[in-house]
Motif scaffolding. Structure first.
Motif, short mmCIF file in Angstrom:
data_model
loop_
_atom_site.label_atom_id
_atom_site.label_comp_id
_atom_site.label_asym_id
_atom_site.label_seq_id
_atom_site.Cartn_x
_atom_site.Cartn_y
_atom_site.Cartn_z
N ILE A 118 -20.24 25.79 -13.77
CA ILE A 118 -19.39 25.35 -14.87
C ILE A 118 -20.22 24.82 -16.04
N TYR A 119 -21.18 23.97 -15.75
CA TYR A 119 -21.88 23.30 -16.84
C TYR A 119 -23.07 24.07 -17.40
N ALA B 30 -15.58 23.52 -25.23
CA ALA B 30 -15.13 23.37 -26.61
C ALA B 30 -16.36 23.06 -27.47
N MET C 134 -16.82 20.45 -30.32
CA MET C 134 -16.79 19.00 -30.11
C MET C 134 -18.15 18.48 -29.66
N THR D 119 -7.58 24.65 -24.72
CA THR D 119 -8.50 23.66 -24.18
C THR D 119 -9.04 22.74 -25.28
N GLU D 120 -9.33 23.33 -26.43
CA GLU D 120 -9.87 22.53 -27.52
C GLU D 120 -8.86 21.44 -27.95
N TYR E 13 -8.55 18.66 -25.24
CA TYR E 13 -9.59 17.63 -25.28
C TYR E 13 -9.35 16.67 -26.44
N LEU E 14 -8.91 17.24 -27.56
CA LEU E 14 -8.67 16.42 -28.74
C LEU E 14 -7.54 15.41 -28.47
N LYS F 82 -9.02 12.73 -26.31
CA LYS F 82 -9.96 11.94 -27.10
C LYS F 82 -9.20 10.98 -28.02
N VAL G 23 -10.67 27.54 -14.48
CA VAL G 23 -10.62 26.78 -15.74
C VAL G 23 -9.99 25.40 -15.51
N ALA H 45 -12.55 23.19 -14.00
CA ALA H 45 -13.60 22.91 -14.98
C ALA H 45 -13.12 21.92 -16.05
N VAL H 46 -11.91 22.14 -16.56
CA VAL H 46 -11.38 21.25 -17.59
C VAL H 46 -11.25 19.83 -17.03
N ALA I 130 -14.61 18.26 -16.89
CA ALA I 130 -15.10 17.90 -18.22
C ALA I 130 -14.43 16.63 -18.74
N PHE J 87 -15.49 12.94 -21.31
CA PHE J 87 -14.61 12.01 -22.03
C PHE J 87 -14.40 10.71 -21.25
#
Lengths: 177, 300
Positions: free
Chosen positions: A34-35, A44, A47, B148-149, B152-153, B156, B233, B236-237, B240, B245
């Protein structure tokens, strides 16, 4: 961040407190996959959080946590041998038995799939048991029915059907001889 | 009573679908459930419930001061009721802070086991505040770069919102702005540095911000899965969100895409019910169970 004890290491590798060495190894390889990839679909890049630096730091943490866990568990579970990680791609090509396993794991019955795809249940069963002689005679139908079945389960149609059809065509060639 | 909020930033990822699926399954489990359409700008939860022309709406609460009890509508699913969104009003999307606060006060007094808030898209303050108010926070994402973008926003901004509300409470807002403006003088480069500086400055802030942060724990749902490999995904998300975050997140599961779903809208039957979109139903059930289990583990 320094990963110091077992709990922290497990948290870093995102595994539960009772996960076995095999599960830990799988998680480790999954996280690395993944990373490492900055083009991964979850990423993303716009960011700051996803900077190469940040990813590098996470990869270091994962590496440290895995090494430490290996060390800790080697004393408590000496029989454990890290197994190679199964990746989704590695399980392709998918054969009939694998399709059946996936279908059963999803809790789907053959008659449900038959109703959804309008492919006769006998054919679906023949696909799973790889009884090629019991499939429709025209290869184009075999391909079409199989695609419908694979798509219904939400699996990658192209890759699976290609592999399956290759085996089917080999069988056809043997029949002709 | 548990208050659930379903958010996630980008529009069209399936927030209303997930809210409805959670509500449907909880009701089938025997709970008393109320769905509240808090998507003030684009309400459509009634359509998921199979109610084409709702006889009541939140407008009656805001404009006619009707109690929420009186605008509750029954759905065709036993135990599942709906407070429809805000339509036929002149100011659909510009409610005042007071109006919203009043709504949440009244939501907390509803008689139900679970109240599910269907949030709108975007990262407006009221959307963020509503999300933070919930005991069960569900964030929906789809397996593509657009979703996904924005996802995250959204998360955040939730953190920024918590930071700002802690600063406002302690009257440190202006101080913090000044610090940011002259950040190079103070050796501050990132928000993380700013927070560290403020923590050192005020122990009170440090405590309050910690308490605020504890209110944010999210369950991640991956919707619109068209191919099996996309399920990664979701994992993974979630990872992340935890690692980049620093927001505690657990992965609740994925929902397979149903190409025929659109056909079930605009009819008099609930979109997610027995016989319709079997895969999706099954996935939504799994997700609900997984969230309930995670919540129970956290309490226990």
């Amino acid at each position: 961040m320094r990963v110091s004890d077992e709990g922290h290491c497990r948290q870093c590798l995102e595994v539960s407190a009772d996960a076995s060495m095999d599960e830990i190894t799988q998680a480790y390889h999954r996280l690395k996959r993944i990373y490492q990839d900055d083009l991964a679909p979850f990423s993303a890049p716009s960011m700051d959080e996803f900077s190469e630096e940040a990813r590098g730091e996470v990869l270091n943490q994962i590496e440290t946590a895995y090494r430490e866990l290996c060390g800790i568990l080697a004393t408590t579970q000496p029989q454990a041998h890290p197994a190679p990680p199964p990746t989704l791609n590695a399980s392709l090509p998918v054969d009939g038995a694998a399709l059946r396993k996936i279908r059963e794991a999803e809790g789907l019955t053959l008659d449900f799939i038959a109703a959804q795809t309008h492919v006769r249940q006998e054919y679906l069963q023949a696909f799973e048991e790889e009884r090629f002689a019991d499939l429709p005679h025209a290869a184009v139908n075999v391909r079409g029915f199989l695609s419908a079945y694979v798509a219904e389960m939400g699996l990658p149609v192209d890759a699976i059907v290609r592999g399956y059809m290759a085996r089917y065509q080999q069988w056809q060639a043997r029949q002709r001889k | 009573m548990h208050i659930w909020a379903v958010g996630g930033g980008k529009g069209g990822t399936g927030k209303s679908l997930v809210a409805n699926g959670l509500g449907t399954h909880l009701a089938e489990r025997g709970f008393k459930v109320i769905l509240v359409d808090t998507d003030f700008g684009g309400p459509n939860q009634h359509t998921y419930c199979g109610i084409r022309k709702p006889s009541t709406s939140l407008v009656q609460f805001f404009e006619d001061r009707k109690p929420l009890d009186e605008i509750l509508l029954k759905t065709k699913i036993d135990g599942l009721r709906l407070i429809p969104g805000n339509f036929n009003s002149q100011n659909t999307d510009c409610l005042t802070v007071t109006q919203k606060q009043k709504l949440f006060r009244h939501i907390k007094n509803l008689q139900a086991d679970h109240v599910i808030l269907d949030l709108g898209a975007g990262t407006q303050y009221d959307t963020l505040d509503t999300f933070l108010l919930a005991d069960v926070q569900v964030a929906v994402v789809a397996p593509d770069a657009l979703a996904t973008e924005n996802f995250y926003l959204f998360l955040k901004n939730l953190k920024y919102r918590q930071l700002n509300s802690a600063l406002s409470t302690l009257g440190l807002r202006d101080r913090s702005r000044e610090l940011w403006k002259h950040r190079t003088e103070f050796g501050i480069a990132t928000t993380k540095d700013l927070v560290a500086y403020l923590r050192a400055l005020s122990a009170e802030f440090s405590d309050l911000f910690d308490r605020e942060q504890q209110k944010l724990k999210t369950h991640v749902v991956l919707n619109q899965v068209r191919e099996y490999r996309q399920t990664e995904v979701g994992v993974a998300v979630t990872s992340a969100v935890n690692k980049f975050f620093h927001i505690p997140a657990t992965y609740a599961g994925h929902i397979r895409y149903d190409k025929d779903l659109w056909q079930h809208f605009g009819q008099d039957t609930p979109v997610i019910h027995q016989g319709v979109s079997f895969n999706m139903r099954q996935d939504l059930e799994k997700i609900t169970e997984s969230i309930l289990k995670a919540q129970a583990m956290e309490v226990g």
